[in-house]
Motif scaffolding. Sequence first.
Motif, short mmCIF file in Angstrom:
data_model
loop_
_atom_site.label_atom_id
_atom_site.label_comp_id
_atom_site.label_asym_id
_atom_site.label_seq_id
_atom_site.Cartn_x
_atom_site.Cartn_y
_atom_site.Cartn_z
N UNK A 111 0.84 -1.32 -0.03
CA UNK A 111 0.06 -0.08 0.10
C UNK A 111 0.79 1.24 0.17
N UNK A 112 0.68 2.23 -0.77
CA UNK A 112 1.12 3.57 -0.83
C UNK A 112 0.73 4.26 0.21
N UNK A 113 1.54 4.87 1.12
CA UNK A 113 1.11 5.54 2.43
C UNK A 113 1.31 7.18 1.96
N UNK A 114 2.50 7.41 1.41
CA UNK A 114 2.60 8.92 1.27
C UNK A 114 3.90 9.12 0.24
N UNK A 115 3.96 10.08 -0.51
CA UNK A 115 4.89 10.50 -1.24
C UNK A 115 5.11 12.02 -1.75
N UNK A 116 6.41 12.25 -2.02
CA UNK A 116 6.45 13.47 -2.04
C UNK A 116 7.70 13.90 -3.26
N UNK A 117 7.23 14.56 -4.24
CA UNK A 117 8.07 14.95 -5.51
C UNK A 117 9.19 16.05 -5.33
N UNK A 118 10.14 15.86 -6.00
CA UNK A 118 11.29 16.84 -5.94
C UNK A 118 10.85 18.25 -5.55
N UNK A 119 9.83 18.72 -6.17
CA UNK A 119 9.21 19.94 -6.02
C UNK A 119 8.38 20.06 -4.71
N UNK A 120 8.13 19.17 -4.02
CA UNK A 120 7.46 19.42 -2.77
C UNK A 120 5.90 18.85 -2.95
N UNK A 121 5.32 18.40 -3.85
CA UNK A 121 4.20 18.14 -3.98
C UNK A 121 3.71 16.82 -3.16
N UNK A 122 2.83 16.63 -2.20
CA UNK A 122 2.61 15.44 -1.61
C UNK A 122 1.36 14.68 -1.82
N UNK A 123 1.48 13.41 -1.65
CA UNK A 123 0.24 12.72 -1.79
C UNK A 123 0.30 11.69 -0.56
N UNK A 124 -1.09 11.64 0.02
CA UNK A 124 -1.37 10.63 1.48
C UNK A 124 -2.34 9.85 0.94
N UNK A 125 -2.28 8.58 1.39
CA UNK A 125 -3.44 7.61 1.36
C UNK A 125 -4.26 8.30 2.45
N UNK A 126 -5.54 8.01 2.17
CA UNK A 126 -6.85 8.63 2.58
C UNK A 126 -6.82 8.33 4.39
N UNK A 127 -6.49 7.02 4.65
CA UNK A 127 -6.40 6.81 6.12
C UNK A 127 -5.33 7.40 7.02
N UNK A 128 -4.33 7.78 6.33
CA UNK A 128 -3.11 8.63 7.13
C UNK A 128 -3.55 10.01 7.09
N UNK A 129 -4.06 10.60 6.33
CA UNK A 129 -4.19 12.09 6.14
C UNK A 129 -4.59 12.83 7.40
N UNK A 130 -3.97 13.86 7.78
CA UNK A 130 -3.88 14.40 9.13
C UNK A 130 -3.34 13.82 10.11
N UNK A 131 -2.75 12.69 9.90
CA UNK A 131 -1.99 11.91 11.08
C UNK A 131 -0.69 12.01 10.55
N UNK A 132 -0.26 11.52 9.28
CA UNK A 132 1.09 11.43 8.92
C UNK A 132 1.56 12.66 8.01
N UNK A 133 2.83 12.81 7.89
CA UNK A 133 3.64 13.83 7.17
C UNK A 133 4.72 13.51 6.79
N UNK A 134 4.87 13.53 5.54
CA UNK A 134 6.00 13.25 4.81
C UNK A 134 6.84 14.65 4.57
N UNK A 135 8.42 14.26 4.74
CA UNK A 135 9.35 15.42 4.64
C UNK A 135 10.38 14.97 4.10
N UNK A 136 11.21 15.89 3.52
CA UNK A 136 12.72 15.45 3.02
C UNK A 136 13.71 16.57 3.48
N UNK A 137 14.89 16.32 3.28
CA UNK A 137 15.98 17.12 3.60
C UNK A 137 16.87 16.73 2.56
#
Length: 121
Positions: free
Chosen positions: A46-72
């Motif tokens: 199952x895909x949980x979350x993703x982030x593009x190089x430009x910072x666009x994010x996607x979250x699986x519905x059940x984790x929205x508002x609870x999970x946060x993807x970030x990158x350095x």
Amino acid sequence: QVQLVESGGGLVQPGESLLLSCTASGSISHIDTITWYRRTPGKERELVASMSASGITYYEHSVKGRFTISRQNAYNMAYLQMNNLQREDTAIYFCYADVVDSMNRGHLKLWGQGTQVTVSS
């Protein structure tokens, strides 16, 4: 050789939090999209979350508002902050990254080894 490693999993009670880390090492030019997947017994990956190089994010519905993807990007690291964890979040979590090799500019699609997250009371 490029390598991808996850860490930060563990055993927590419902409502608690975990921070997962994904570290890429090797001859890296840059990393395009970073994705967190999870695998649970008897279910498809199952895909949980993703982030593009430009910072666009996607979250699986059940984790929205609870999970946060970030990158350095400067450190070739990505994170998944998981708050208010629930029993159904129990899974092995994998980092998946599209990495551009600094040597030949080729794209490498890499999986980490996975880190176990168990949510139980």
